[in-house]
Design a protein around this motif. Sequence first.
Motif, PDB file in Angstrom:
ATOM      1  N   LYS A 193       0.812  -1.219   0.000  1.00  0.00           N
ATOM      2  CA  LYS A 193       0.000   0.000   0.000  1.00  0.00           C
ATOM      3  C   LYS A 193       0.846   1.271   0.000  1.00  0.00           C
ATOM      4  CE  LYS A 193      -3.691  -2.324   2.581  1.00  0.00           C
ATOM      5  NZ  LYS A 193      -4.622  -2.402   1.438  1.00  0.00           N
ATOM      6  N   ILE A 194       2.172   1.121   0.094  1.00  0.00           N
ATOM      7  CA  ILE A 194       3.063   2.292   0.121  1.00  0.00           C
ATOM      8  C   ILE A 194       3.078   2.965  -1.254  1.00  0.00           C
ATOM      9  CG2 ILE A 194       5.466   3.057   0.378  1.00  0.00           C
ATOM     10  CD1 ILE A 194       5.838   0.915   2.485  1.00  0.00           C
ATOM     11  N   LYS A 195       2.833   4.248  -1.268  1.00  0.00           N
ATOM     12  CA  LYS A 195       2.873   4.998  -2.525  1.00  0.00           C
ATOM     13  C   LYS A 195       4.328   5.312  -2.885  1.00  0.00           C
ATOM     14  CE  LYS A 195      -1.628   5.249  -2.456  1.00  0.00           C
ATOM     15  NZ  LYS A 195      -2.425   4.410  -3.376  1.00  0.00           N
ATOM     16  N   GLY A 196       4.607   5.380  -4.160  1.00  0.00           N
ATOM     17  CA  GLY A 196       5.957   5.726  -4.598  1.00  0.00           C
ATOM     18  C   GLY A 196       6.733   4.559  -5.161  1.00  0.00           C
ATOM     19  N   GLY A 197       6.183   3.334  -5.010  1.00  0.00           N
ATOM     20  CA  GLY A 197       6.807   2.183  -5.664  1.00  0.00           C
ATOM     21  C   GLY A 197       8.025   1.606  -4.983  1.00  0.00           C
ATOM     22  N   TRP A 198       8.254   1.941  -3.697  1.00  0.00           N
ATOM     23  CA  TRP A 198       9.434   1.392  -3.016  1.00  0.00           C
ATOM     24  C   TRP A 198       9.055   0.441  -1.870  1.00  0.00           C
ATOM     25  CZ3 TRP A 198       9.176   3.084   2.049  1.00  0.00           C
ATOM     26  CH2 TRP A 198       8.447   4.260   2.288  1.00  0.00           C
ATOM     27  N   GLY A 199       7.800   0.036  -1.825  1.00  0.00           N
ATOM     28  CA  GLY A 199       7.360  -0.870  -0.766  1.00  0.00           C
ATOM     29  C   GLY A 199       8.103  -2.197  -0.773  1.00  0.00           C
ATOM     30  N   TRP A 200       8.440  -2.691  -1.965  1.00  0.00           N
ATOM     31  CA  TRP A 200       9.151  -3.964  -2.054  1.00  0.00           C
ATOM     32  C   TRP A 200      10.522  -3.888  -1.381  1.00  0.00           C
ATOM     33  CZ3 TRP A 200      13.844  -4.048  -4.569  1.00  0.00           C
ATOM     34  CH2 TRP A 200      14.125  -2.988  -5.437  1.00  0.00           C
ATOM     35  N   ARG A 201      11.150  -2.721  -1.378  1.00  0.00           N
ATOM     36  CA  ARG A 201      12.459  -2.577  -0.708  1.00  0.00           C
ATOM     37  C   ARG A 201      12.301  -2.744   0.811  1.00  0.00           C
ATOM     38  NH1 ARG A 201      16.448  -0.939  -4.181  1.00  0.00           N
ATOM     39  NH2 ARG A 201      15.801   0.218  -6.042  1.00  0.00           N
ATOM     40  N   VAL A 202      11.190  -2.236   1.341  1.00  0.00           N
ATOM     41  CA  VAL A 202      10.926  -2.405   2.771  1.00  0.00           C
ATOM     42  C   VAL A 202      10.719  -3.882   3.090  1.00  0.00           C
ATOM     43  CG1 VAL A 202       9.371  -1.805   4.679  1.00  0.00           C
ATOM     44  CG2 VAL A 202       9.905  -0.109   2.916  1.00  0.00           C
ATOM     45  N   SER A 203       9.946  -4.566   2.231  1.00  0.00           N
ATOM     46  CA  SER A 203       9.697  -6.004   2.438  1.00  0.00           C
ATOM     47  C   SER A 203      11.006  -6.785   2.483  1.00  0.00           C
ATOM     48  CB  SER A 203       8.802  -6.553   1.325  1.00  0.00           C
ATOM     49  OG  SER A 203       7.485  -6.087   1.441  1.00  0.00           O
ATOM     50  N   LEU A 204      11.860  -6.541   1.505  1.00  0.00           N
ATOM     51  CA  LEU A 204      13.134  -7.258   1.454  1.00  0.00           C
ATOM     52  C   LEU A 204      14.072  -6.810   2.579  1.00  0.00           C
ATOM     53  CD1 LEU A 204      13.791  -7.265  -2.415  1.00  0.00           C
ATOM     54  CD2 LEU A 204      12.864  -9.111  -1.004  1.00  0.00           C
ATOM     55  N   GLY A 205      14.023  -5.528   2.939  1.00  0.00           N
ATOM     56  CA  GLY A 205      14.928  -4.992   3.955  1.00  0.00           C
ATOM     57  C   GLY A 205      14.616  -5.444   5.362  1.00  0.00           C
ATOM     58  N   LEU A 206      13.331  -5.689   5.666  1.00  0.00           N
ATOM     59  CA  LEU A 206      12.960  -6.102   7.025  1.00  0.00           C
ATOM     60  C   LEU A 206      13.454  -7.513   7.360  1.00  0.00           C
ATOM     61  CD1 LEU A 206       9.379  -4.600   7.492  1.00  0.00           C
ATOM     62  CD2 LEU A 206      11.518  -3.904   8.575  1.00  0.00           C
ATOM     63  N   ALA A 207      13.927  -8.237   6.346  1.00  0.00           N
ATOM     64  CA  ALA A 207      14.577  -9.525   6.617  1.00  0.00           C
ATOM     65  C   ALA A 207      15.826  -9.324   7.466  1.00  0.00           C
ATOM     66  CB  ALA A 207      14.942 -10.219   5.307  1.00  0.00           C
ATOM     67  N   GLY A 208      16.325  -8.083   7.515  1.00  0.00           N
ATOM     68  CA  GLY A 208      17.499  -7.782   8.334  1.00  0.00           C
ATOM     69  C   GLY A 208      17.259  -7.973   9.824  1.00  0.00           C
ATOM     70  N   ILE A 209      15.986  -7.901  10.262  1.00  0.00           N
ATOM     71  CA  ILE A 209      15.697  -8.060  11.698  1.00  0.00           C
ATOM     72  C   ILE A 209      16.068  -9.466  12.185  1.00  0.00           C
ATOM     73  CG2 ILE A 209      13.884  -8.062  13.453  1.00  0.00           C
ATOM     74  CD1 ILE A 209      12.492  -5.853  11.856  1.00  0.00           C
ATOM     75  N   PRO A 210      15.495 -10.537  11.609  1.00  0.00           N
ATOM     76  CA  PRO A 210      15.926 -11.874  12.059  1.00  0.00           C
ATOM     77  C   PRO A 210      17.382 -12.159  11.729  1.00  0.00           C
ATOM     78  CG  PRO A 210      14.426 -12.035  10.174  1.00  0.00           C
ATOM     79  CD  PRO A 210      14.396 -10.620  10.629  1.00  0.00           C
ATOM     80  N   ALA A 211      17.919 -11.550  10.658  1.00  0.00           N
ATOM     81  CA  ALA A 211      19.329 -11.760  10.316  1.00  0.00           C
ATOM     82  C   ALA A 211      20.240 -11.226  11.416  1.00  0.00           C
ATOM     83  CB  ALA A 211      19.660 -11.090   8.981  1.00  0.00           C
ATOM     84  N   VAL A 212      19.939 -10.030  11.905  1.00  0.00           N
ATOM     85  CA  VAL A 212      20.737  -9.441  12.990  1.00  0.00           C
ATOM     86  C   VAL A 212      20.545 -10.239  14.285  1.00  0.00           C
ATOM     87  CG1 VAL A 212      20.983  -7.406  14.488  1.00  0.00           C
ATOM     88  CG2 VAL A 212      20.797  -7.127  11.998  1.00  0.00           C
TER      89      VAL A 212
END
Length: 536
Positions: A193-212
């Motif tokens: 639902k994020i406007k601007g077309g960068w929502g997929w980056r957030v989806s992929l980036g939040l994988a950093g939480i369990p990684a850390v």
Amino acid sequence: MPAGGFAAPSAGGDFEAKITPIVIISCIMAATGGLMFGYDVGVSGGVTSMDPFLKKFFPVVYRKQHEELESNYCKYDNQGLQLFTSSLYLAGLTSTFFASYTTRSFGRKATMLIAGIFFIVGVVLNTAAQDLAMLIIGRILLGCGVGFANQAVPLFLSEIAPTRIRGGLNILFQLNVTIGILFANLVNYGTAKIKGGWGWRVSLGLAGIPAVLLTVGSLLVVDTPNSLIERGRLEEGKAVLRKIRGTDKIEPEYQELLEASRVAKLVKHPFRNLMQRRNRPQLIIAVALQIFQQFTGINAIMFYAPVLFDTLGFGSDASLYSAVITGAVNVLSTLVSVYSVDKVGRRLLLLEAGVQMFFSQVVIAIILGIKVKDHSNNLHTGYAVLVVVLVCTFVAGFAWSWGPLGWLIPSETFPLETRSAGQSVTVCVNLLFTFVIAQSFLSMLCHLKYGIFLFFSGWVFIMSFFVLFLLPETKNIPIEEMTERVWKKHWLWKRFMDDHVEGFPVFGYNDEETVVNGSDKKRDGYGNGFDPSSQL
């Protein structure tokens, strides 16, 4: 589920042990490896259904998606798109061989740290990806993390836990995989639902939480006594054992660990040993369970749930929402397995789930065959709800049976001297067939259409007969008694248990092995006679 891990319980009995805080904390930290794996599984299907992601990396798919002439079933049929998902599992398959070496030579803790580093670097590349090559490289690094984590984390959990809760902690890894999938589905639903077309980056980036979490956790936890003793650090291993058990009465367990390590070192050719006649039943069952687990069709649904629902005409938002529902059912149903697996047994769960999965897939195929045509715009609301309910019924059946039990049963059946080799084969076969399904599902959906569910239901029918006739019950049977109480009493597998046949070699520890007067007495590596059946 995909390579959810492989626990290798020791052959020990009940030793005095408390459930100490260090055990609970260590297991929670280590199990974040399952959380990371599950998130990677769940996130790919969500981002591949987002228009901005497709427009940037897969413009051909984006154009096909918006062409009315294109068949609904074929909108996502693209080898590059499938490679985005499947490359993770191919990398995991390859890295498993290296992870096996690091787990043995450097310990479980170091291997989990390596996995965490791979995860972090992969997440950074995926989040910042500017082209397809950068995206795929990031997925490959995540796959390397999966290979290392799947090798080390379940071993860590099974070795550090007291015997009486080892089964539950084994499934804890699988439970974390399902929680990771649900978390990814929730994130995808929000970021779409994020406007601007960068929502997929957030989806992929939040994988950093369990990684850390996994990386930090691997720095904080202690290595397992088994691993320390295996690498010759005996006093340190004894001290850690005393610490995690919360008692000074550890000598019986410590002596068994020493003996297990000594016997394991006598196995010079574990993979050759795995191929011996008496080990074939365990090998056949372990390999078959991994193949069958993938051919239930579960990963086709979990990888591509949003894509699948969108194909059926749900629309982008509704498809992501439906994927969240199936993810939640997956988590709750895995809890059912944690509670019931040691009460009702493995076979009953697998057989009941076989009936449940078979009928749900057949009914889905019938509904789609009648209602979803190549160019129909949407599925009627009533039928759409019924499809979601049936998919949830299928997922529930899998989650309390083939998901966790596909890993638990091999971990219970391989004897000590073939356990490490059996583990590697099991993980590799699982990742190989996970890759095959991930790489081919969207193409199969295009060509088979609704028949894809009949294809998988046919496999469910076959695997249920396999369980009925060839899979023995292993509930509440100690590892060391598995040969006598399970294999030698099974109508078929007892023919392979020929350790009492005169002159027939059994274990294949080394070139010094002998069979004396038709008995099981052998020569160990130190020139002493011993009875190998005592080491099962």
